[in-house]
Design a protein around this motif. Sequence first.
Motif, PDB file in Angstrom:
ATOM      1  N   LEU A 210       0.833  -1.206   0.000  1.00 11.82           N
ATOM      2  CA  LEU A 210       0.000   0.000   0.000  1.00 11.82           C
ATOM      3  C   LEU A 210       0.872   1.263   0.000  1.00 11.82           C
ATOM      4  CD1 LEU A 210      -2.776  -1.082   2.521  1.00 11.82           C
ATOM      5  CD2 LEU A 210      -3.171  -0.325   0.159  1.00 11.82           C
ATOM      6  N   TRP A 211       1.959   1.228   0.756  1.00  7.77           N
ATOM      7  CA  TRP A 211       2.872   2.382   0.789  1.00  7.77           C
ATOM      8  C   TRP A 211       3.460   2.623  -0.593  1.00  7.77           C
ATOM      9  CZ3 TRP A 211       7.734   3.873  -0.376  1.00  7.77           C
ATOM     10  CH2 TRP A 211       8.219   5.034   0.220  1.00  7.77           C
ATOM     11  N   TRP A 212       3.889   1.537  -1.251  1.00  2.00           N
ATOM     12  CA  TRP A 212       4.495   1.673  -2.582  1.00  2.00           C
ATOM     13  C   TRP A 212       3.470   2.137  -3.602  1.00  2.00           C
ATOM     14  CZ3 TRP A 212       9.225   2.412  -3.814  1.00  2.00           C
ATOM     15  CH2 TRP A 212      10.265   1.919  -3.000  1.00  2.00           C
ATOM     16  N   GLN A 213       2.251   1.679  -3.500  1.00  2.00           N
ATOM     17  CA  GLN A 213       1.211   2.140  -4.436  1.00  2.00           C
ATOM     18  C   GLN A 213       0.982   3.639  -4.294  1.00  2.00           C
ATOM     19  OE1 GLN A 213      -2.383  -0.128  -3.936  1.00  2.00           O
ATOM     20  NE2 GLN A 213      -1.738  -1.702  -5.390  1.00  2.00           N
ATOM     21  N   GLU A 214       1.057   4.125  -3.074  1.00  2.00           N
ATOM     22  CA  GLU A 214       0.834   5.548  -2.840  1.00  2.00           C
ATOM     23  C   GLU A 214       1.988   6.397  -3.367  1.00  2.00           C
ATOM     24  OE1 GLU A 214       0.283   8.676   0.906  1.00  2.00           O
ATOM     25  OE2 GLU A 214       0.211   6.509   1.254  1.00  2.00           O
ATOM     26  N   HIS A 215       3.200   5.879  -3.205  1.00  2.00           N
ATOM     27  CA  HIS A 215       4.374   6.680  -3.560  1.00  2.00           C
ATOM     28  C   HIS A 215       4.937   6.365  -4.945  1.00  2.00           C
ATOM     29  CE1 HIS A 215       4.208   7.070   0.838  1.00  2.00           C
ATOM     30  NE2 HIS A 215       4.808   8.230   0.647  1.00  2.00           N
ATOM     31  N   CYS A 216       4.597   5.201  -5.472  1.00  2.00           N
ATOM     32  CA  CYS A 216       5.096   4.793  -6.795  1.00  2.00           C
ATOM     33  C   CYS A 216       3.986   4.005  -7.476  1.00  2.00           C
ATOM     34  CB  CYS A 216       6.368   3.956  -6.659  1.00  2.00           C
ATOM     35  SG  CYS A 216       7.122   3.478  -8.215  1.00  2.00           S
ATOM     36  N   PRO A 217       2.970   4.688  -8.013  1.00  2.00           N
ATOM     37  CA  PRO A 217       1.752   4.020  -8.474  1.00  2.00           C
ATOM     38  C   PRO A 217       1.895   3.110  -9.672  1.00  2.00           C
ATOM     39  CG  PRO A 217       1.735   6.340  -9.080  1.00  2.00           C
ATOM     40  CD  PRO A 217       2.911   6.140  -8.160  1.00  2.00           C
ATOM     41  N   GLU A 218       2.959   3.252 -10.452  1.00  2.00           N
ATOM     42  CA  GLU A 218       3.114   2.387 -11.628  1.00  2.00           C
ATOM     43  C   GLU A 218       3.756   1.068 -11.239  1.00  2.00           C
ATOM     44  OE1 GLU A 218       1.981   2.784 -14.657  1.00  2.00           O
ATOM     45  OE2 GLU A 218       1.055   4.669 -14.080  1.00  2.00           O
ATOM     46  N   PRO A 219       3.032  -0.078 -11.368  1.00  6.17           N
ATOM     47  CA  PRO A 219       3.623  -1.381 -10.995  1.00  6.17           C
ATOM     48  C   PRO A 219       4.712  -1.810 -11.948  1.00  6.17           C
ATOM     49  CG  PRO A 219       1.508  -1.718 -12.058  1.00  6.17           C
ATOM     50  CD  PRO A 219       1.662  -0.227 -11.866  1.00  6.17           C
ATOM     51  N   GLU A 220       5.685  -2.510 -11.411  1.00  9.89           N
ATOM     52  CA  GLU A 220       6.753  -3.053 -12.240  1.00  9.89           C
ATOM     53  C   GLU A 220       6.425  -4.491 -12.604  1.00  9.89           C
ATOM     54  OE1 GLU A 220      10.416  -2.695 -10.224  1.00  9.89           O
ATOM     55  OE2 GLU A 220      10.356  -0.509 -10.089  1.00  9.89           O
ATOM     56  N   ALA A 221       6.743  -4.892 -13.843  1.00  8.59           N
ATOM     57  CA  ALA A 221       6.518  -6.270 -14.269  1.00  8.59           C
ATOM     58  C   ALA A 221       7.441  -7.180 -13.500  1.00  8.59           C
ATOM     59  CB  ALA A 221       6.774  -6.396 -15.760  1.00  8.59           C
ATOM     60  N   PRO A 222       7.011  -8.409 -13.180  1.00 11.43           N
ATOM     61  CA  PRO A 222       7.875  -9.336 -12.441  1.00 11.43           C
ATOM     62  C   PRO A 222       9.089  -9.728 -13.245  1.00 11.43           C
ATOM     63  CG  PRO A 222       5.935 -10.470 -13.287  1.00 11.43           C
ATOM     64  CD  PRO A 222       5.737  -9.013 -13.576  1.00 11.43           C
TER      65      PRO A 222
END
Length: 222
Positions: A210-222
């Motif tokens: 949740l913290w990462w979604q808030e601060h870095c909203p673009e997901p990285e591919a595995p």
Amino acid sequence: MSGASHGWAREAAMNPNVHVRRRLAEAEDLTADLMLLMVSDSDADVRLTVASQPTLPAAALPALAQDADGIVRGVAAGNVDMPTALLVSLASDPDPWVRERVAGNRSTPPEVLASLALDPDLAVRQSVAWNPVAPTAALKTLASQYDEWTRLRVAGNVSAPADVLTSLAANEDDEVRSIVAGNLSAPEDLLRTLADDPDPEVAERAAGTLWWQEHCPEPEAP
């Protein structure tokens, strides 16, 4: 090794001593013309090493895709520059490791991945489950019908649809829930639910995501 672009390198590529050619194939500065020459080497280890070169020219891939050695074909099948027609052909390769590499290739067409999701070999199906370009229908099938290790891979796939992740988040296996909790593509409400999971590792991981979604909203591919 350095200097593989020098004139002596072509002599080495043609040397009858296989150990000379094997050492040349490992050169970090191997030129495109030498790689194109060496993909037809009589020694499978030479061809395998050349196939693994990060600067392998795309023009070398057709020969490698038809190599007699399954390991060589498999390495080539994982190359994102492999032409689509050859990926389609390699998806039917009799060697399951070759199909596994096609299944994990992000350049493989969705319809081919959908077919490989039904492959009789477990490792092939697992590679599809981990591929971020796998079609939604294939991921749903893999999440619901196959073994726990396959579900773990779907749970970590940033392309997994929300309903699949929600279903996996209810899995009795703590590890499956933990992988969902670490998926940056998981819906916020699902992560907030997992942040209250009875397993402390799952809860902490969900809070971190949740913290990462808030601060870095673009997901990285595995």
